[in-house]
Design a protein around this motif. Structure first.
Motif, PDB file in Angstrom:
ATOM      1  N   ASP A 159       0.819  -1.232  -0.016  1.00 29.23           N
ATOM      2  CA  ASP A 159       0.031  -0.344   0.005  1.00 29.23           C
ATOM      3  C   ASP A 159       0.927   1.386  -0.073  1.00 29.23           C
ATOM      4  O   ASP A 159       1.380   1.632   1.069  1.00 29.23           O
ATOM      5  CB  ASP A 159      -0.789  -0.121   1.077  1.00 29.23           C
ATOM      6  N   PRO A 160       0.676   1.915  -1.059  1.00 22.91           N
ATOM      7  CA  PRO A 160       1.732   3.449  -1.060  1.00 22.91           C
ATOM      8  C   PRO A 160       1.238   4.295  -0.041  1.00 22.91           C
ATOM      9  O   PRO A 160       1.914   5.229   0.418  1.00 22.91           O
ATOM     10  CB  PRO A 160       1.520   3.825  -2.570  1.00 22.91           C
ATOM     11  N   ARG A 161      -0.028   4.437   0.287  1.00 19.75           N
ATOM     12  CA  ARG A 161      -0.260   5.286   1.302  1.00 19.75           C
ATOM     13  C   ARG A 161      -0.020   5.144   2.571  1.00 19.75           C
ATOM     14  O   ARG A 161       0.666   6.031   3.412  1.00 19.75           O
ATOM     15  CB  ARG A 161      -1.998   5.282   1.605  1.00 19.75           C
ATOM     16  N   PHE A 162       0.290   3.766   3.038  1.00 22.79           N
ATOM     17  CA  PHE A 162       0.917   3.206   4.179  1.00 22.79           C
ATOM     18  C   PHE A 162       2.314   3.930   4.097  1.00 22.79           C
ATOM     19  O   PHE A 162       2.956   4.185   5.065  1.00 22.79           O
ATOM     20  CB  PHE A 162       0.646   1.903   4.571  1.00 22.79           C
ATOM     21  N   HIS A 163       3.097   3.394   3.042  1.00 25.70           N
ATOM     22  CA  HIS A 163       4.380   3.672   2.971  1.00 25.70           C
ATOM     23  C   HIS A 163       4.730   5.315   3.293  1.00 25.70           C
ATOM     24  O   HIS A 163       5.750   5.531   3.830  1.00 25.70           O
ATOM     25  CB  HIS A 163       4.856   3.358   1.837  1.00 25.70           C
ATOM     26  N   GLU A 164       3.849   5.990   2.494  1.00 25.69           N
ATOM     27  CA  GLU A 164       3.797   7.524   2.846  1.00 25.69           C
ATOM     28  C   GLU A 164       3.758   7.896   4.340  1.00 25.69           C
ATOM     29  O   GLU A 164       4.728   8.705   4.515  1.00 25.69           O
ATOM     30  CB  GLU A 164       2.886   8.297   1.779  1.00 25.69           C
ATOM     31  N   ALA A 165       2.699   7.407   4.701  1.00 23.82           N
ATOM     32  CA  ALA A 165       2.477   7.523   6.149  1.00 23.82           C
ATOM     33  C   ALA A 165       3.349   7.230   6.982  1.00 23.82           C
ATOM     34  O   ALA A 165       4.058   7.849   8.183  1.00 23.82           O
ATOM     35  CB  ALA A 165       1.178   7.047   6.509  1.00 23.82           C
ATOM     36  N   LEU A 166       4.158   6.176   6.848  1.00 23.08           N
ATOM     37  CA  LEU A 166       5.560   5.612   7.717  1.00 23.08           C
ATOM     38  C   LEU A 166       6.648   6.631   7.403  1.00 23.08           C
ATOM     39  O   LEU A 166       7.342   7.084   8.242  1.00 23.08           O
ATOM     40  CB  LEU A 166       5.804   4.067   7.256  1.00 23.08           C
ATOM     41  N   LEU A 167       6.799   7.094   6.058  1.00 20.62           N
ATOM     42  CA  LEU A 167       7.797   7.942   5.902  1.00 20.62           C
ATOM     43  C   LEU A 167       7.665   9.260   6.779  1.00 20.62           C
ATOM     44  O   LEU A 167       8.493   9.804   7.286  1.00 20.62           O
ATOM     45  CB  LEU A 167       8.070   8.447   4.318  1.00 20.62           C
ATOM     46  N   ASN A 168       6.382   9.641   6.532  1.00 20.13           N
ATOM     47  CA  ASN A 168       6.131  10.904   7.132  1.00 20.13           C
ATOM     48  C   ASN A 168       6.192  10.799   8.879  1.00 20.13           C
ATOM     49  O   ASN A 168       6.811  11.920   9.251  1.00 20.13           O
ATOM     50  CB  ASN A 168       4.409  11.521   7.076  1.00 20.13           C
ATOM     51  N   SER A 169       5.861   9.765   9.419  1.00 18.39           N
ATOM     52  CA  SER A 169       6.339   9.660  10.809  1.00 18.39           C
ATOM     53  C   SER A 169       7.719   9.498  11.094  1.00 18.39           C
ATOM     54  O   SER A 169       7.986  10.151  12.045  1.00 18.39           O
ATOM     55  CB  SER A 169       5.811   8.079  11.157  1.00 18.39           C
ATOM     56  N   LEU A 170       8.822   9.113   9.810  1.00 21.02           N
ATOM     57  CA  LEU A 170      10.057   9.051  10.300  1.00 21.02           C
ATOM     58  C   LEU A 170      10.692  10.386  10.222  1.00 21.02           C
ATOM     59  O   LEU A 170      11.525  10.653  10.934  1.00 21.02           O
ATOM     60  CB  LEU A 170      10.842   8.220   9.569  1.00 21.02           C
ATOM     61  N   ILE A 171      10.092  11.191   9.166  1.00 20.24           N
ATOM     62  CA  ILE A 171      10.591  12.483   8.831  1.00 20.24           C
ATOM     63  C   ILE A 171      10.231  13.321  10.200  1.00 20.24           C
ATOM     64  O   ILE A 171      10.858  14.382  10.807  1.00 20.24           O
ATOM     65  CB  ILE A 171      10.014  13.160   7.700  1.00 20.24           C
ATOM     66  N   TYR A 172       8.985  13.260  10.628  1.00 15.99           N
ATOM     67  CA  TYR A 172       8.566  13.902  11.743  1.00 15.99           C
ATOM     68  C   TYR A 172       9.315  13.418  13.224  1.00 15.99           C
ATOM     69  O   TYR A 172       9.731  14.541  13.959  1.00 15.99           O
ATOM     70  CB  TYR A 172       7.064  13.789  12.186  1.00 15.99           C
ATOM     71  N   THR A 173       9.742  12.399  13.314  1.00 14.26           N
ATOM     72  CA  THR A 173      10.517  11.686  14.472  1.00 14.26           C
ATOM     73  C   THR A 173      11.576  12.494  14.447  1.00 14.26           C
ATOM     74  O   THR A 173      12.296  12.774  15.497  1.00 14.26           O
ATOM     75  CB  THR A 173      10.227  10.288  14.526  1.00 14.26           C
ATOM     76  N   VAL A 174      12.547  12.187  13.402  1.00 14.87           N
ATOM     77  CA  VAL A 174      13.882  12.453  13.327  1.00 14.87           C
ATOM     78  C   VAL A 174      14.010  14.167  13.265  1.00 14.87           C
ATOM     79  O   VAL A 174      14.967  14.471  13.971  1.00 14.87           O
ATOM     80  CB  VAL A 174      14.641  11.963  12.197  1.00 14.87           C
ATOM     81  N   GLY A 175      12.974  14.746  12.352  1.00 13.61           N
ATOM     82  CA  GLY A 175      13.145  16.461  12.468  1.00 13.61           C
ATOM     83  C   GLY A 175      12.842  16.784  13.882  1.00 13.61           C
ATOM     84  O   GLY A 175      13.329  18.039  13.999  1.00 13.61           O
ATOM     85  N   THR A 176      11.963  16.368  14.500  1.00 14.37           N
ATOM     86  CA  THR A 176      11.539  16.854  15.696  1.00 14.37           C
ATOM     87  C   THR A 176      12.330  16.609  17.050  1.00 14.37           C
ATOM     88  O   THR A 176      12.838  17.482  17.767  1.00 14.37           O
ATOM     89  CB  THR A 176      10.093  16.554  15.943  1.00 14.37           C
ATOM     90  N   TYR A 177      12.424  15.373  17.209  1.00 10.97           N
ATOM     91  CA  TYR A 177      13.330  14.920  18.660  1.00 10.97           C
ATOM     92  C   TYR A 177      14.816  15.080  18.381  1.00 10.97           C
ATOM     93  O   TYR A 177      15.389  15.126  19.630  1.00 10.97           O
ATOM     94  CB  TYR A 177      12.637  13.816  18.784  1.00 10.97           C
ATOM     95  N   LEU A 178      15.374  14.939  17.422  1.00 11.51           N
ATOM     96  CA  LEU A 178      16.790  14.942  17.328  1.00 11.51           C
ATOM     97  C   LEU A 178      17.281  16.484  17.750  1.00 11.51           C
ATOM     98  O   LEU A 178      17.872  16.632  18.628  1.00 11.51           O
ATOM     99  CB  LEU A 178      17.448  14.517  16.070  1.00 11.51           C
ATOM    100  N   PRO A 179      16.571  17.541  17.038  1.00  5.26           N
ATOM    101  CA  PRO A 179      16.908  18.971  17.660  1.00  5.26           C
ATOM    102  C   PRO A 179      16.502  19.332  18.806  1.00  5.26           C
ATOM    103  O   PRO A 179      16.991  20.056  19.721  1.00  5.26           O
ATOM    104  CB  PRO A 179      16.297  19.766  16.615  1.00  5.26           C
ATOM    105  N   ALA A 180      15.327  18.718  19.369  1.00  3.66           N
ATOM    106  CA  ALA A 180      14.770  18.748  20.712  1.00  3.66           C
ATOM    107  C   ALA A 180      15.691  18.287  21.701  1.00  3.66           C
ATOM    108  O   ALA A 180      15.975  19.029  22.800  1.00  3.66           O
ATOM    109  CB  ALA A 180      13.500  18.166  20.969  1.00  3.66           C
ATOM    110  N   LEU A 181      16.324  17.179  21.610  1.00  4.49           N
ATOM    111  CA  LEU A 181      17.182  16.492  22.252  1.00  4.49           C
ATOM    112  C   LEU A 181      18.550  17.191  22.391  1.00  4.49           C
ATOM    113  O   LEU A 181      19.001  17.490  23.529  1.00  4.49           O
ATOM    114  CB  LEU A 181      17.428  15.121  21.945  1.00  4.49           C
ATOM    115  N   ALA A 182      19.134  17.815  21.480  1.00  5.53           N
ATOM    116  CA  ALA A 182      20.117  18.607  21.403  1.00  5.53           C
ATOM    117  C   ALA A 182      20.105  19.916  22.196  1.00  5.53           C
ATOM    118  O   ALA A 182      20.664  20.358  22.963  1.00  5.53           O
ATOM    119  CB  ALA A 182      20.660  18.722  20.228  1.00  5.53           C
ATOM    120  N   LEU A 183      18.955  20.491  21.953  1.00  6.66           N
ATOM    121  CA  LEU A 183      18.592  21.717  22.365  1.00  6.66           C
ATOM    122  C   LEU A 183      18.304  21.917  23.881  1.00  6.66           C
ATOM    123  O   LEU A 183      18.740  22.340  24.383  1.00  6.66           O
ATOM    124  CB  LEU A 183      17.519  22.525  21.568  1.00  6.66           C
TER     125      LEU A 183
END
Length: 298
Positions: free
Chosen positions: A77-101
């Motif tokens: 299912d390409p929609r699930f693949h896109e949702a999984l990618l969006n979750s990964l982008i949000y997780t890395v983009g949010t929590y990596l800078p949040a931890l460092a800051l």
């Protein structure tokens, strides 16, 4: 002269043993209601999700056993693949800078300074506020005519553009979650022994060497906890995506995909399969993170 032997002393049972057993029995009896609620509202629903993931269930008809067909559908299912990618982008983009800051701010606020307590309180206020309330406020801030564009002199459609919507969620997530990890790092820094730093200063270590050789290694248990919690919180994101964009413009994450699949499309079996898959992913990622931190400690 006759010597009479002293009568043998008999060991009396300790009077504390019945009390200990009584306390244990009382504790077990008092814990049963909590355990029953936990089993009814946590364990049983979790097992039910595993069960429903093997069925085709639409809420209006009896479940039909399909085996692993739901998982096979998700793999294609390409929609699930896109949702999984969006979750990964949000997780890395949010929590990596949040931890460092959060770590940088914790190092600054751990020193004795005027108003440090008030600054800590200000950073913790977003953590104490619900995601829905924060998202409503940020919806006004991220509006095309909102505070962010006016302050920076920009004309960006933060919430109605596929190029900007996911990064708007990341910006809000960093602002919301930094205070949570700040409190954890401050708690870890407060337990570090000051005599180690005094010895390092005597040996001529500068601030960077003290941080890299002393502070950071001693904070590894806290860092491990923060990284695990960051991954879990990121992959379970739901409320900001619903309030700000409703999953449009490339912001549909896995939990929102599960909600729409279950309640809008009435495919409970497929939604349960996604939940089972994400549970296994979180367990695997958590174990890998903990193993990586343990290897560094050796």
């Amino acid at each position: 002269m006759t010597v009479t032997a002293a009568p043998p002393t008999t060991r009396r049972p300790s009077p504390t043993r019945p009390r200990v057993n009584g306390r244990n029995l009382l504790g077990a009896m008092l814990s049963w209601p909590a355990l029953a609620l936990f089993a009814a509202f946590a364990i049983y629903p979790g097992l039910r999700v595993f069960y429903l993931s093997l069925f085709d269930y639409s809420l209006t008809a009896p479940p039909t056993f399909v085996g692993l067909a739901n998982f096979t559908f998700l793999a294609e299912d390409p929609r699930f693949h896109e949702a999984l990618l969006n979750s990964l982008i949000y997780t890395v983009g949010t929590y990596l800078p949040a931890l460092a800051l959060a770590l940088v701010l914790a190092l600054a606020l751990s020193r004795r300074m005027m108003g440090a307590g008030w600054v800590r309180l200000l950073y913790f206020l977003p953590v104490a506020t619900s995601w829905v309330a924060i998202s409503v406020v940020w919806r006004l801030v991220l509006h095309q005519d909102g505070l962010l564009n006016q302050t920076l002199g920009l004309d960006v459609s933060w919430l109605t553009s596929s190029a900007a919507a996911k990064w708007a969620l990341v910006i809000m997530g960093i602002w919301k979650e930094t205070g949570f990890f700040l409190i954890l790092f401050l708690a870890g820094l407060s337990r570090l022994p000051p005599e180690v730093y005094e010895a390092a200063r005597v040996d001529g270590a500068n601030a960077w060497q003290s941080f890299w050789r002393i502070t950071f290694p001693l904070l590894k248990p806290i860092t491990a906890i923060c990284s695990v919690m960051g991954v879990i919180r990121g992959l379970q994101a739901f409320s900001p995506q619903v309030v700000l964009t409703d999953g449009a413009f490339g912001t549909e994450v896995v939990n929102l995909f599960v909600y729409k699949t279950a309640f809008e499309n009435a495919r409970m079996g497929r939604a349960s399969a996604v939940a089972v898959f994400m549970f296994l992913v979180l367990v695997a990622v958590t174990l890998l993170q903990l193993r990586a931190f343990r290897r560094e400690d050796r």
